[in-house]
Scaffold this motif. Sequence first.
Motif, PDB file in Angstrom:
ATOM      1  N   ILE A 198       0.845  -1.191   0.000  1.00  0.00           N
ATOM      2  CA  ILE A 198       0.000   0.000   0.000  1.00  0.00           C
ATOM      3  C   ILE A 198       0.881   1.242   0.000  1.00  0.00           C
ATOM      4  N   ASN A 235      -3.254   0.128  -3.792  1.00  0.00           N
ATOM      5  CA  ASN A 235      -2.499  -1.124  -3.765  1.00  0.00           C
ATOM      6  C   ASN A 235      -1.420  -1.043  -4.841  1.00  0.00           C
ATOM      7  N   SER A 278       1.288  -4.992   3.617  1.00  0.00           N
ATOM      8  CA  SER A 278       0.109  -4.872   4.469  1.00  0.00           C
ATOM      9  C   SER A 278      -0.672  -6.174   4.436  1.00  0.00           C
ATOM     10  N   ARG A 327      -1.465   0.293   8.095  1.00  0.00           N
ATOM     11  CA  ARG A 327      -1.303   1.273   7.029  1.00  0.00           C
ATOM     12  C   ARG A 327      -2.505   2.215   6.962  1.00  0.00           C
ATOM     13  N   GLN A 334      -6.038   1.139   5.514  1.00  0.00           N
ATOM     14  CA  GLN A 334      -5.749  -0.240   5.091  1.00  0.00           C
ATOM     15  C   GLN A 334      -6.991  -1.063   4.764  1.00  0.00           C
ATOM     16  N   VAL A 361      -8.757   0.271   1.630  1.00  0.00           N
ATOM     17  CA  VAL A 361      -8.008  -0.040   0.405  1.00  0.00           C
ATOM     18  C   VAL A 361      -8.153  -1.517   0.052  1.00  0.00           C
ATOM     19  N   HIS A 362      -8.077  -2.385   1.057  1.00  0.00           N
ATOM     20  CA  HIS A 362      -8.181  -3.819   0.800  1.00  0.00           C
ATOM     21  C   HIS A 362      -9.595  -4.230   0.398  1.00  0.00           C
ATOM     22  N   TYR A 378      -9.732  -3.562  -3.108  1.00  0.00           N
ATOM     23  CA  TYR A 378      -9.000  -4.613  -3.821  1.00  0.00           C
ATOM     24  C   TYR A 378      -9.907  -5.808  -4.092  1.00  0.00           C
TER      25      TYR A 378
END
Length: 240
Positions: free
Chosen positions: A103, A114, A121, A145, A148, A151-152, A155
């Motif tokens: 990240i 990502n 991460s 992060r 985190q 962001v995931h 993803y």
Amino acid sequence: MRFETLHENDHFIVINKPSGLLSVPDRKQSEPSLKDLLLQKYGEIYTVHRLDKPTSGLILFARDAETHKTLSKLFQTREVEKYYLGLVEGTLIPKEGIIETGIMEHPAGGKMINHVKGKASKTAYETKETFKGYSLVRFRIFTGRTHQIRVHCGYLGHTIVGDGIYGEGKPLLLSTIKKKFNLAKKELEERPLMGRLALHAHEIRFQFQGEDYVFEAPLSKDMQATLSQLRKHAAVTNPL
């Protein structure tokens, strides 16, 4: 903003932070933060970790320099277990798993992405409840992060409800899940069930001075009400 003190001793304080309140002052000192409020009450407070402004739930502050040093090291060495609950758009397949990506900040700023060149991460996730169009997911973050979990989730292709940075940011309306919905006569427009980021720091576990600590922060009233309506109007016949 009002906040709930879940635990207090001579060394640290555990707070249930409301959504919309900064954890610590921003660079511009644009608005009061939770730390500012605690400084007024205790006189001396040390930042151990942070939550995003729209995220509600558990946050820990140290009351002396030595405790700050000890707790900060526990976070840095990943000896603190951190669990979150989030309402996610769609159904996650598989219903549980582990996400490991790099990240980093987006070149244009303002968000994280990502990227293979980013900082390592790791997030584990588990679907707790499945609804029509939504899922209640429990996350455990092994690294800390910025953004985190958000962001995931991006993803995975299933952003958190109300996330205007990594998703469309649409509020969750009762009219979207209830078949026969009528606006109250006195209301000009519908109020959202969930009009903010549906992410809550739910549980934290760590050991301090030889003693094991486990803290849980109850879900905020808006998230509880939203889940209640989802269970009532958006339940699935064959949940995962």
